[in-house]
Design an enzyme around this catalytic site. Structure first.
Site, mmCIF file in Angstrom:
data_model
loop_
_atom_site.group_PDB
_atom_site.id
_atom_site.type_symbol
_atom_site.label_atom_id
_atom_site.label_comp_id
_atom_site.label_asym_id
_atom_site.label_seq_id
_atom_site.Cartn_x
_atom_site.Cartn_y
_atom_site.Cartn_z
ATOM 1 N N ARG A 181 86.552 63.879 33.496
ATOM 2 C CA ARG A 181 85.721 63.188 34.486
ATOM 3 C C ARG A 181 85.932 61.679 34.427
ATOM 4 N NH1 ARG A 181 79.228 63.896 34.507
ATOM 5 N NH2 ARG A 181 78.774 61.817 35.295
ATOM 6 N N GLU A 229 67.758 55.927 32.485
ATOM 7 C CA GLU A 229 67.976 57.376 32.464
ATOM 8 C C GLU A 229 68.569 57.845 31.135
ATOM 9 O OE1 GLU A 229 70.586 58.633 35.605
ATOM 10 O OE2 GLU A 229 70.704 60.687 34.865
ATOM 11 N N ASP A 248 79.051 57.560 33.217
ATOM 12 C CA ASP A 248 77.759 57.555 33.902
ATOM 13 C C ASP A 248 76.692 56.756 33.170
ATOM 14 O OD1 ASP A 248 75.846 58.068 35.719
ATOM 15 O OD2 ASP A 248 75.864 60.243 35.520
ATOM 16 N N GLU A 294 78.972 65.185 43.364
ATOM 17 C CA GLU A 294 77.814 65.983 42.957
ATOM 18 C C GLU A 294 77.208 66.740 44.142
ATOM 19 O OE1 GLU A 294 75.302 63.113 40.860
ATOM 20 O OE2 GLU A 294 76.382 63.565 39.017
HETATM 21 C C1 BDP Z 1 73.568 60.294 37.627
HETATM 22 C C2 BDP Z 1 72.163 60.758 37.839
HETATM 23 C C3 BDP Z 1 71.964 61.387 39.183
HETATM 24 C C4 BDP Z 1 72.501 60.466 40.257
HETATM 25 C C5 BDP Z 1 73.949 60.128 39.963
HETATM 26 C C6 BDP Z 1 74.530 59.100 40.924
HETATM 27 O O1 BDP Z 1 71.841 61.703 36.832
HETATM 28 O O2 BDP Z 1 70.593 61.645 39.347
HETATM 29 O O3 BDP Z 1 72.384 61.034 41.513
HETATM 30 O O4 BDP Z 1 74.040 59.542 38.686
HETATM 31 O O5 BDP Z 1 74.699 57.973 40.515
HETATM 32 O O6 BDP Z 1 73.564 59.448 36.512
HETATM 33 O O7 BDP Z 1 74.829 59.429 42.057
#
Ligand code: BDP
Length: 726
Positions: free
Chosen positions: A347, A404, A376, A302
């Site tokens: 992914r 989240e 995720d 990311e």
């Molecule tokens: C995702 C979140 C993000 C985190 C990422 C992570 O949306 O904010 O930075 O995971 O785990 O679920 O690095």
């Protein structure tokens, strides 16, 4: 008088304190008869007070007994004539010498709680090999008292099954918590190191009560500034507060820090200047924090910098930091949550593709931290395929406590069943029974470096977690990190007893609500294996229509793939072949439309809308039924809660029973359940409106159509929803 009434009378004296701050350590008076028994059994206590941890154990016991029994028994540093309880280690208390080898067998963090005969009378021993074990034992004893257990024939032997039991805070230096729904960061960087807010101590107490022994202070999307000298001084002050409670401090390290802080031209892990920079930095940290735990790293994920920026592997990156930490005994927790923007692959396969081949390439003080599922932290995912696929590498579980993807802080969703489902999943890595829990506790592959991390749900809200019920997720995580083989239901029962009341008429409905809550959320959000259908960016509310934007795997349409004919992500050989990342038995099961468990159906298969489900319904009818079921399950939770807040009249003519739940917590929980009910309906209606716009199918008989057209749901915007990443 009924026990409910007694409980009510007892807590009325404490009503002002019922704002959730005390967590599960409320220590409110137990019933008078029980209190008398406990007082007799705990009448005179011998406990050393020479070290900070010994003093913490004494203080906790004193505080707990004063609250629970109305008075704290006398406590002595040396044996007395009449002692009934002895706390300590074989080194701190000569009374424990006879138990020396039994205690030693429990390891450095273990403890025992045991009745022994001494001088012709029964004595309760709370002992460990080290002070920290004694503190853990004290918390265990207090839990027994809080849940009304008998102390008559105690014989508890406990040692943690997992070595690193860590909370990951996604806290930024400016106080914003990424994906945080409980206010701002607990850490007040501005007033540290001089001002050590007493709340830091309460945070440490709460963690120690569960056996959590590590804290990562800052966000994985890390600022290099966290490693600057001024911030290290502040971190050192927190480490000082945590130390007596057995908690080691860790930091998230930004891989490019040598450039940003050190002024170097590169952060290439094979560059000698970079290696020197990290060695010096690590030495600088240990000079301030001698028991520093190590680094957590999110790299090449990311948009975060990492070794691949220099053509190096994740192992090269992790080993760079591991070599700097090794002389001090520190570890690297290197995250496997990676997916690159330039890789068009599913992914769900990318972490496996990047990491499985690196098995054996990491230094012994590296542990690879893997999210529970391959996407995720969704309401339901299969376990991550890396579990079982890297036998030579210690793998650490990463769960997300902050919700989240499960309704933020206002939805009552107890995550214990989610954790349990993942931990009990059979990877088949070494035949049947190779559960994820056995990989996490190291027993399957013989690893001694083991760990479990929870992305913290803690902020500066008075409740700590933004809601009363979210405290249970912190609690369950800690208990499962100590022993990942425990039952989510038993843990919920302990929590409910300590947090509300040990009265079974209170515990039972609360546990029932908690145990049903996760499946409810799956149903109203993403039933039957659907995933990643939330709104863009802040992730608040439904967004099954989300498409476009910078990358397909940040959209919903990428994951549900709904069209006129069907829905679901084909992860078979005919599709992304993600099934191949599991053991052959599982790949065969997941890959077979007739064998895949229905809760994972649309995770692994693209299925026609008219596919026949086990219920006899078509897939479409089943999907709609599930969405509605989720809403009904929330209504059922509301009903169960109302039996506690508005108890029915028991006898004709008698006044209604008073509620066993204090008004302050009751009001918030009732209101939050209303929010959850409304938002569950919103998820159902928006999802049905959207999918119906694609398949044009009628709703099953008796199902109400969404009250608004799809355009309405799509038009809703929440630019200030909390917790956004930035
Ligand atoms: C995702 C979140 C993000 C985190 C990422 C992570 O949306 O904010 O930075 O995971 O785990 O679920 O690095």
């Amino acid at each position: 008088m009924s026990s409910v009434v007694i409980a009510l009378l007892l807590f009325m004296g404490n009503a002002h304190a019922e704002d959730g701050y005390a967590l599960w350590m409320r220590y409110v008076p137990v019933e008078p008869a029980l209190a008398a028994t406990y007082r007799a059994q705990l009448s005179d206590i011998v406990a050393p007070d020479a070290t900070p941890t010994q003093r913490a154990a004494r203080a906790e016991l004193e505080r707990g007994l004063a609250g629970l029994l109305g008075t704290a028994p006398p406590m002595h540093a040396e044996a007395t004539q009449q002692y009934a309880v002895v706390l300590g280690t074989p080194a701190s208390s000569p009374l424990l010498a006879p138990l020396h080898s039994e205690i030693a067998s429990l390891g450095p963090e273990g403890y025992l709680l045991k009745r022994v005969q001494r001088d012709g009378r029964s004595v309760l021993v709370v002992a460990g090999q080290r002070d920290i074990g004694v503190l853990y034992g004290v918390f265990h004893l207090l839990r027994l008292l809080q849940t009304g257990a008998s102390l008559d024939a105690l014989d508890v032997h406990e040692s943690p099954r997992v070595h690193l039991r860590v909370l990951d805070h996604w806290d930024n230096l400016d106080g914003h918590v990424e994906r945080g729904y409980a206010g701002r960061s607990l850490w007040d960087w501005q007033s540290l190191p001089e001002w050590k807010d007493p709340r830091y101590t309460d945070y440490a107490r709460a963690n120690a009560s569960l056996g959590i022994n590590g804290t990562v202070l800052n966000n994985v999307n890390a600022s290099a500034w966290s490693l600057a000298p001024a911030y290290l001084d502040k971190a050192a002050a927190l480490a000082e507060v945590f130390r007596p409670y057995g908690i080691r401090l860790y930091l998230s390290a930004r891989f490019s820090a040598p450039i940003e802080l050190g002024g170097l031209k590169t952060a290439d892990p094979l560059d000698p200047g970079v290696q020197r920079w990290w060695r010096d930095k690590v030495n600088e940290i240990y000079a301030r924090i001698p028991d520093f735990g190590g680094f957590l790293v999110k790299a090449n994920s990311e948009g975060q910098p990492g070794p691949q920026d220099y053509g190096r592997s994740h192992a090269d990156g992790a080993n760079l930091l591991a070599d700097a930490l090794a002389p001090h005994g520190g570890v690297v927790m290197w995250r496997a949550f990676v997916y690159a923007h330039d890789v068009p692959a599913d992914r769900a396969t990318q972490a496996f593709t990047e990491f499985a081949g690196l098995d054996g390439a990491f230094r012994p003080n590296v542990i690879v931290q893997v999210k529970n599922g391959p996407i995720d932290f969704q309401p339901r995912e299969p376990f991550h395929g890396l579990f079982g696929a890297m036998p030579r590498t210690p793998l650490m579980m990463e769960f997300q406590l902050t919700k989240e993807y499960l309704g933020f802080n206002t939805h009552l969703v107890y995550l214990g069943p989610l954790f349990e489902e993942v931990l009990r999943s059979d990877t088949h890595a070494r035949g049947k029974g190779s559960t994820v829990a056995k990989l996490v506790d190291g027993s399957l592959e013989g690893h001694t470096l083991t760990g479990m991390a929870g992305v913290a749900n803690i902020g500066n809200d008075r409740t700590w977690t933004g809601s009363h019920f979210d405290q249970a997720n912190w609690y369950a995580f800690g208990r499962l990190a100590w022993n990942p083989h425990q039952s989510a239901r038993d843990i919920a029962a302990d929590w409910a007893a300590m947090t509300f009341s040990p009265d079974p008429t209170v515990v039972q409905p609360i546990v029932a609500m908690m145990m049903a809550s996760r499946e409810a959320a799956v149903n109203y959000m993403t039933p039957l294996g659907l995933h990643h259908l939330m709104a863009r960016g802040h992730h608040y509310g439904p967004g099954p229509w989300v498409d476009g934007g910078p990358r397909p795997d940040w959209t919903s349409v990428y994951y549900h793939r709904a069209d006129r004919n069907g829905i679901g992500f084909d992860r078979n050989a005919s599709g992304s072949n993600a099934v191949a990342q599991y053991a052959p038995e599982l790949a065969a099961q997941y890959g077979d439309l007739t064998k895949v468990p229905e809760p994972l159906l649309l995770w692994f298969h693209h299925v026609p809308w008219n596919h026949r489900m086990a219920s006899g319904r078509t897939l479409w009818d089943e999907l709609v039924t599930r969405y509605s079921l989720g809403v009904k399950q929330v209504q059922e939770m509301q009903r169960q809660w109302s039996t506690l807040t508005d108890p029915p009249e028991v006898e004709r003519g008698s006044a209604p029973l008073p509620s066993p739940i204090d008004p302050q917590r009751s009001a918030q929980i009732t209101a939050f359940l209303r929010i959850q009910r409304r938002e569950a309906q919103w998820w159902r209606d928006a999802s049905i409106a959207y999918f119906q716009s694609i398949n044009d199918l009628p709703l099953p008989a008796g199902e109400a159509p969404p009250p608004h057209p799809l355009a309405y749901y799509k038009s809703l915007q929440f630019p200030s929803a909390p917790g956004d990443g930035r």
